[in-house]
Every structure is written in structure tokens, then in C-alpha cells.
Design a protein around this motif. Sequence first.
Motif, short mmCIF file in Angstrom:
data_model
loop_
_atom_site.label_atom_id
_atom_site.label_comp_id
_atom_site.label_asym_id
_atom_site.label_seq_id
_atom_site.Cartn_x
_atom_site.Cartn_y
_atom_site.Cartn_z
N ALA A 44 -0.92 54.86 99.13
CA ALA A 44 0.02 53.85 98.64
C ALA A 44 -0.41 52.42 98.97
N THR A 45 -1.34 52.24 99.89
CA THR A 45 -1.77 50.88 100.26
C THR A 45 -3.02 50.44 99.50
N GLY A 46 -3.54 51.30 98.63
CA GLY A 46 -4.73 50.97 97.86
C GLY A 46 -4.35 50.32 96.54
N GLY A 47 -5.37 50.01 95.74
CA GLY A 47 -5.14 49.32 94.47
C GLY A 47 -4.25 50.10 93.52
N THR A 48 -4.66 51.32 93.18
CA THR A 48 -3.84 52.12 92.26
C THR A 48 -2.52 52.51 92.93
N GLY A 49 -2.59 52.81 94.23
CA GLY A 49 -1.40 53.24 94.96
C GLY A 49 -0.29 52.19 94.92
N ALA B 83 1.25 56.17 104.25
CA ALA B 83 0.25 55.17 104.64
C ALA B 83 -0.23 55.42 106.07
N ARG B 84 -1.53 55.20 106.28
CA ARG B 84 -2.05 55.30 107.66
C ARG B 84 -1.49 54.15 108.49
N ASP B 85 -1.35 52.99 107.85
CA ASP B 85 -0.83 51.81 108.54
C ASP B 85 0.36 51.27 107.73
N SER C 254 2.34 48.94 108.05
CA SER C 254 2.47 47.48 107.89
C SER C 254 1.71 46.99 106.65
N LYS C 255 0.84 47.85 106.09
CA LYS C 255 0.10 47.45 104.89
C LYS C 255 0.91 47.67 103.60
N VAL C 256 2.09 48.32 103.74
CA VAL C 256 2.94 48.49 102.55
C VAL C 256 3.77 47.21 102.43
N GLY D 26 1.13 58.39 108.06
CA GLY D 26 0.36 59.62 108.13
C GLY D 26 -1.05 59.46 107.63
N ASP D 27 -1.77 60.55 107.77
CA ASP D 27 -3.18 60.58 107.36
C ASP D 27 -3.36 61.93 106.67
N ILE D 28 -4.02 61.96 105.52
CA ILE D 28 -4.13 63.25 104.84
C ILE D 28 -4.97 64.24 105.65
N ALA E 218 -3.55 58.63 95.08
CA ALA E 218 -4.56 57.62 94.70
C ALA E 218 -5.45 57.37 95.92
N VAL E 219 -5.60 58.41 96.73
CA VAL E 219 -6.42 58.27 97.94
C VAL E 219 -7.89 58.13 97.54
N GLY E 220 -8.59 57.26 98.23
CA GLY E 220 -10.01 57.09 97.95
C GLY E 220 -10.73 56.50 99.13
N ASP F 2 -17.94 64.88 97.22
CA ASP F 2 -16.64 65.18 97.84
C ASP F 2 -15.55 65.29 96.78
N LYS F 3 -15.64 64.45 95.77
CA LYS F 3 -14.65 64.51 94.69
C LYS F 3 -14.77 65.82 93.89
N GLU F 4 -16.01 66.28 93.69
CA GLU F 4 -16.22 67.56 93.00
C GLU F 4 -15.51 68.67 93.79
N1 LIG Z 1 -13.34 51.83 91.99
C1 LIG Z 1 -13.53 52.39 90.81
O1 LIG Z 1 -14.07 51.78 89.88
C2 LIG Z 1 -13.04 53.80 90.58
C3 LIG Z 1 -13.29 54.40 89.35
C4 LIG Z 1 -12.77 55.68 89.12
C5 LIG Z 1 -12.05 56.34 90.10
N2 LIG Z 1 -11.85 55.72 91.30
C6 LIG Z 1 -11.05 56.46 92.30
O2 LIG Z 1 -9.69 56.08 92.15
C7 LIG Z 1 -9.00 56.26 93.40
C8 LIG Z 1 -8.23 55.00 93.75
O3 LIG Z 1 -9.10 53.91 93.85
P1 LIG Z 1 -8.52 52.47 94.30
O4 LIG Z 1 -9.69 51.54 94.26
O5 LIG Z 1 -7.30 52.15 93.51
O6 LIG Z 1 -8.08 52.78 95.78
P2 LIG Z 1 -8.44 52.00 97.16
O7 LIG Z 1 -8.02 50.58 96.99
O8 LIG Z 1 -9.84 52.29 97.53
O9 LIG Z 1 -7.43 52.69 98.18
C9 LIG Z 1 -7.67 53.93 98.76
C10 LIG Z 1 -6.41 54.40 99.43
O10 LIG Z 1 -6.66 55.63 100.07
C11 LIG Z 1 -6.10 55.54 101.39
N3 LIG Z 1 -6.75 56.47 102.30
C12 LIG Z 1 -8.06 56.57 102.59
N4 LIG Z 1 -8.27 57.55 103.49
C13 LIG Z 1 -7.05 58.08 103.77
C14 LIG Z 1 -6.61 59.11 104.63
N5 LIG Z 1 -7.47 59.83 105.39
N6 LIG Z 1 -5.28 59.40 104.66
C15 LIG Z 1 -4.40 58.70 103.91
N7 LIG Z 1 -4.76 57.70 103.07
C16 LIG Z 1 -6.07 57.39 103.01
C17 LIG Z 1 -6.34 54.09 101.78
O11 LIG Z 1 -5.54 53.76 102.90
P3 LIG Z 1 -5.90 52.51 103.90
O12 LIG Z 1 -5.26 51.31 103.27
O13 LIG Z 1 -5.30 52.93 105.18
O14 LIG Z 1 -7.42 52.41 103.94
C18 LIG Z 1 -5.89 53.41 100.50
O15 LIG Z 1 -4.49 53.37 100.43
C19 LIG Z 1 -10.08 56.62 94.41
O16 LIG Z 1 -10.11 58.02 94.59
C20 LIG Z 1 -11.36 56.14 93.74
O17 LIG Z 1 -12.50 56.87 94.17
C21 LIG Z 1 -12.32 54.47 91.57
#
Ligand SMILES: NC(=O)c1ccc[n+]([C@@H]2O[C@H](COP(=O)([O-])OP(=O)(O)OC[C@H]3O[C@@H](n4cnc5c(N)ncnc54)[C@H](OP(=O)(O)O)[C@@H]3O)[C@@H](O)[C@H]2O)c1
Length: 250
Positions: free
Chosen positions: A8-13, A31-33, A35-37, A49-51, A70-72, A176-178
Amino acid sequence: MNLLILGATGGTGRALVEQALEQGHIVTAFARDPSKVRTTHPDLRIAKGDILDYGSVQAALRGQDAVLSAVGIRVRVGPLIAIVILCQVIARFTGLIGPAGWLVRIGVPLLALLVLYRRTTMLSEGTKNIVRAMERVGVKRFVCESSLGIGDSKGQLGLLYNYALIPILLRNIFADKEAQEKLIKESKLDWVIVRPAVLTNGPRTRVYRSGFDAADKSIQAKISRADVADFMLGQLTDDVYLSKTPGVSY
Ligand SMILES: NC(=O)c1ccc[n+]([C@@H]2O[C@H](COP(=O)([O-])OP(=O)(O)OC[C@H]3O[C@@H](n4cnc5c(N)ncnc54)[C@H](OP(=O)(O)O)[C@@H]3O)[C@@H](O)[C@H]2O)c1
């Protein structure tokens, strides 16, 4: 619906959280943190939490109707570029030649490449926890963001990705994604694996293509995170792509 949003703290999330609240869902941002929400809303709860921590995933799942992930793993190229430049500068100004020069110019950057982009199992290990917890708690619907370039969509991200970025920087993440997709496909869940093209921070347009053929070369190979979120939320109630891996792109 009661929705658990992972990543939820990432871009798509972030886009998922905002749009889900807009649509009237009760949202739990995982969210792991916490405060980032940054969003605040009466219908928004936060679960720390952490996955990779099964207990935190299972606890956050109680009372949910569906899960969106939307974890990545964030890929940073800045450190690698800095190391490459630094090594060239050091080799030049110290006048290093022969094996020592090669070691600094080529060896150290190669070592940095191997260390910075090393093998990871975070997504697959975390997904094992998500699938196991969902099956145990009885939450069926799982919409998970993966990527074009995985499985039968290999080659659809364009030349730069196919011949440079995926083999050099993204190889381990893609492996890893595969593994992550395989785990989801083998589960008893009602799943949709969403495979977006290259992500941008552009606006939500709601005008994009989905479910195109793996051989389709007419896609633009990019899409905004906001439009990916729009598509993912649509998959909560639409069964067209149930147990499928639709690509999304402009
Ligand atoms: N970038 C591209 O062009 C692209 C293209 C196609 C697909 N994708 C995929 O689309 C997805 C989303 O990408 P994005 O760029 O929107 O995301 P992002 O900004 O990279 O955010 C990733 C999220 O995953 C969380 N996360 C990472 N490890 C975790 C864990 N162990 N437990 C819980 N949460 C965890 C992060 O939390 P923290 O804030 O705590 O780090 C963050 O909220 C990813 O799977 C990415 O690989 C990306």
C-alpha cells in the motif's frame, strides 16, 4: 467490500488505496512502516506487517472479502551508476594499467552488479504466506500485480527491456515473479494475475487495453500506475479474467 491492500505504500498501492476508498470500499492498507501511509480517511485502517511474516498476513486477513497485491522490489540504478563512475575516475586519476586497471574499471562494477541485483525470493516466499493465509482464513479473491514479460508474455516489454534491463538488472526479480505466478496458479483461490507494461506516474485515464494477445506488438508497452489500479479494482467483481493473466497497457 472489505479490502486488504498489500504494498500500500508503493506507487500502484497508493493509487489502489485512494481509488478503493473513492469507490466506497473499507480498506486495510498493509505496510511494513505504517507512517508511510499518507492517506487519511474514515474507511481506512492500517495493518503493520511484512508478507514474509505469516502471522502478520493472517491477522490482517481476518474479516476481509478480497486481497489486492502491488508488492514489489524497488530497482535502484543510482548506486550502480555511481560505482561505475567512481571506478572509472579512480582508475584514470591513479593511472592504473594492466590487471589492476581492469580490476577497478570492470571487475568492481561487475561485482557491484552481482551484489546489488542478487537472487531474491521475497515475492515467492511472501506469496506462499499470502496464499496459505487466504486459504486458511477463507478469503477467496486475490488480484495480484505481476508484470508483462513473465510467462507467455515474454518479449512484450520492448527491446530495451528484452535485451538489456531484464537480462542484466531484472533477471533475478523476474525469476522470483515467475515463481510467484506459479504459486498463485496452483492455489485454490479465485485469482487474477495482472501483468502491466512499464509503469508511469501518469494520471488515471481509464482508456487502456487489456487481455491482448501475447504476440500483439501494437501495444505502447507503458501504462500509469493509476490505470493499473483502476483495472485491478475492476477485477474484484468482474469474472472475465478469473484464473487468467491479462496484460494491461496503452
Ligand atoms: N516499474 C515498472 O515499470 C513495472 C512494470 C511492470 C510491473 N511492475 C511491478 O508492479 C508492482 C508494483 O510496482 P510499483 O512500482 O507500483 O511498486 P513500488 O513503488 O516498488 O512499491 C512496492 C511496494 O511493495 C512493498 N513491499 C516490498 N517488500 C515487502 C514486504 N516484504 N512486505 C510487505 N510489503 C512489501 C513496499 O513497501 P515499503 O514501502 O515498505 O518498501 C511498497 O509498498 C511490482 O511488483 C513491480 O515489480 C513494475
